[in-house]
Design a protein around this motif. Sequence first.
Motif, short mmCIF file in Angstrom:
data_model
loop_
_atom_site.label_atom_id
_atom_site.label_comp_id
_atom_site.label_asym_id
_atom_site.label_seq_id
_atom_site.Cartn_x
_atom_site.Cartn_y
_atom_site.Cartn_z
N ALA A 1 8.29 5.70 -12.91
CA ALA A 1 8.79 5.97 -11.56
C ALA A 1 8.10 5.05 -10.56
N ARG A 2 8.90 4.47 -9.68
CA ARG A 2 8.37 3.69 -8.56
C ARG A 2 8.62 4.47 -7.28
N VAL A 3 7.57 4.76 -6.54
CA VAL A 3 7.67 5.55 -5.32
C VAL A 3 7.29 4.67 -4.14
N ASP A 4 8.19 4.62 -3.17
CA ASP A 4 7.93 3.88 -1.94
C ASP A 4 7.92 4.87 -0.78
N ASP A 5 6.73 5.09 -0.21
CA ASP A 5 6.56 6.05 0.88
C ASP A 5 6.85 5.46 2.26
N GLU B 1 11.37 6.90 -1.23
CA GLU B 1 12.40 6.30 -2.08
C GLU B 1 11.87 6.25 -3.51
N VAL B 2 12.59 6.89 -4.44
CA VAL B 2 12.14 6.98 -5.83
C VAL B 2 13.14 6.24 -6.72
N ARG B 3 12.63 5.29 -7.48
CA ARG B 3 13.43 4.56 -8.46
C ARG B 3 12.78 4.71 -9.83
N LEU B 4 13.51 4.36 -10.87
CA LEU B 4 13.02 4.53 -12.23
C LEU B 4 13.30 3.26 -13.01
N GLY C 1 4.09 5.12 -11.53
CA GLY C 1 3.55 6.05 -12.49
C GLY C 1 3.01 7.35 -11.93
N LEU C 2 3.20 7.59 -10.62
CA LEU C 2 2.75 8.83 -10.00
C LEU C 2 3.94 9.58 -9.42
N ALA C 3 3.83 10.89 -9.39
CA ALA C 3 4.85 11.71 -8.74
C ALA C 3 4.64 11.68 -7.23
N GLU C 4 5.74 11.65 -6.48
CA GLU C 4 5.63 11.71 -5.03
C GLU C 4 5.27 13.12 -4.59
N PHE C 5 4.92 13.27 -3.32
CA PHE C 5 4.41 14.54 -2.79
C PHE C 5 5.33 15.71 -3.13
N ALA D 1 0.82 -1.21 0.00
CA ALA D 1 0.00 0.00 0.00
C ALA D 1 0.85 1.26 0.00
N GLN D 2 2.14 1.13 0.32
CA GLN D 2 3.02 2.29 0.37
C GLN D 2 3.71 2.56 -0.97
N VAL D 3 3.49 1.69 -1.95
CA VAL D 3 4.20 1.79 -3.24
C VAL D 3 3.23 2.20 -4.33
N THR D 4 3.68 3.07 -5.22
CA THR D 4 2.92 3.41 -6.43
C THR D 4 3.86 3.39 -7.63
#
Length: 744
Positions: free
Chosen positions: A206-210, A242-245, A178-182, A173-176
């Motif tokens: 983009a993979r965002v892990d909050d 944490e942002v990865r590509l 294709g979306l930009a982080e805050f 639930a903490q990972v998205t």
Amino acid sequence: MTTEPDSFPRRYARTQRFTLGAPRSFTVAPDGSRVVFLRSRSGADRAGALWVLDLPGGEERPAADPAVLLGGAGERLSPAELARRERTREGGAGIVGYATDAAVELAAFALSGRLFTAALRAGTTGELPVPGPVIDPRPSPDGRYVAYVAAGGLRVTGAGGEGDRALAEPESAQVTYGLAEFIAAEEMDRTRGFWWAPESDRLLVARVDDTPVRRWWIADPSRPERDPHHVAYPAAGTPNAEVRLFVTDLDGARTEVLWDRERYPYLARVHWSDAGAPLLLVQARDQRSQLYLAVDPDTGSTRMVHADEDPIWLDLFAGVPCWSPSGQLVRIADEGGARVLAVGERPLTGPQLQVRAVLDVGPGDVLVTAAAGEEAGAPEVGEVHVYRVNELGVARVSEGPGVHTAVRRGGVTVLVSASLERAGSVVRVLGSGKPGAGGAKATSGTGVAGETGETGDTGRAPGAAGTPGAPDASAVLIRSYAEDPGFSPRVTLTEGGARRIPCAVLMPQDYPDDTPLPVLLDPYGGPHGPRVLASHNAYLTSQWFADQGFAVVVADGRGTPGRSPAWEKAVHEDFTVSLDDQIEALQDLAKNHPLDLDRVAIRGWSYGGWLAGLAVLRRPDVFHAGIAGAPVTDWRLYDTHYTERYLGSPDTSPQAYAHSSLITDAGLSSPAEPHRPLMIVHGLADDNVVVAHALRLSSALLSAGRPHEVLPLSGVTHMTPQEQIAENLLLLQVDFLKRALGMR
């Protein structure tokens, strides 16, 4: 508290600051045959529709109408979409964004969480049966596919709705995907999280892990039966997402893009065009160093194209980095005391311009917006112009005083111009051929010189033969349905103090010019927010306050953009210089304007709200009342990317945070100082400047025995879009100011 239906506060709120009905979000077809844009059907209609202007005839036609597509049903927006709109300050409804394929034949957009496409040439629209709620759909460049985000994952479907499938699904639930982080959306102006390859065969995702980000809880005290909702908020000094590509194929296979994420954790920009390899701009956390990286999409490896360093900070700019058609890196940099355009390793502009953004890169030039530098001659207070730049020189495209921007593709330019003389903006399509019955021929306009390398310089008069200022007989106007405010601001643009601070002074419409008036400073006053603009609608609220009996002063002191890099960076580790400049401008303007310095108030929102609070707490000898709207009272509670850029880390620069904080202000407990009236206004649903800022300030004031007023706004975010609330806020502020300054 109520007003008449046609009062300014009511109309200002109903029309969303007289922006509804104005055309925006322009896209030009590469063959010059049409311009696509958004516009609602009236100045009070919040629902944006998709429109097409056919060229050269100039006929406008609707491509997608939300009322028709939804069949009269109301919109239902997901929490993710609401958060996305809050980050972009989008207060409209209906179609608020769209994307097209490379040929501008197909548009895709989300409406009430559903995915729609519009065939722009044929004029047909249809819904694609895909899982929702849909966020940020984007056609592939060849128009065969549409990628979109749903349930935190990236999916793709055929343009006809066939073959829908997931390309990347969140592992928790903490990972998205294709979306930009805050902070990318809020502070970096990067609202996207995926980018198509020019060949339409893969994407950068983009993979965002909050998970590392601390959770804050936003509650609605007026609805105690509802659970608070949590947000991942990266406050200064705390962990970021944490942002990865990943390079992701259409079958879901993916390859990670590799760079030193430990040293450069911020993915600030991504560019992928057929002019070169995928291009990234990554920043260090302190934003004093950044790398431009070219990506090998087959292996995920990267190579450095260019590196920037600055002892204070590095800014981000719209439109860059990108490749020129010849494969050179295009960027904006601070060099020689100026903000310059560089192509390759060569700067093409100097101190004559302060470049703000790159609008388009063509085979023979680069189109930019810029303010005139001080070395260009007399200052153009509040003006922003469009310029063509190439190796032979600089030529101004826009003519006439005002604030101008543009969208260009091929031989067609959409020039958007605002001025002090008329309400709203004029949108001209240049190089479009002879207008027909459906479009209005512009009475004056500016043509764009052909791609011949011929340029003038900034000193050449607009309209001279062979220059971009020459009127273009083929200009077509795009209609605006925005309402006219019904009055024009009585504004004087000038400069104040030894620093020549850009200022605007507004007097009541019926002022007889014979007695000093109570003064209301009405600033934003900080980074990213210039308010002194040569634009009619920029001063509507300020003029309304002036008409209540005030002389209103708007000043853009150090820290505000557009003047020079040194001007902006003067707030490094000390925001309080913003207050020094407000005072300097005020006292200098009083020498030539009828300002009553014994009755001075200040109002502001966000940074301006902090500035208003600082003014009455630290300089009660100058300011006699203040209204602090959504103020950042403790900078440790604001986000990482913004706050650490200016004040450093709270761990290493605690003195900078304390000096710029209202909570730790020693003046709170000083009995010798007069206690000036202060109204604090804050939305309880604000997830950008959370209401804890206002509550902590109120507690500190109460502990110090300082009287103040607090106006909590239930269910209101940082935007305050609700009509009735926005209207009454103006009325309550006037009432407070008149009471505080003894005007009753």
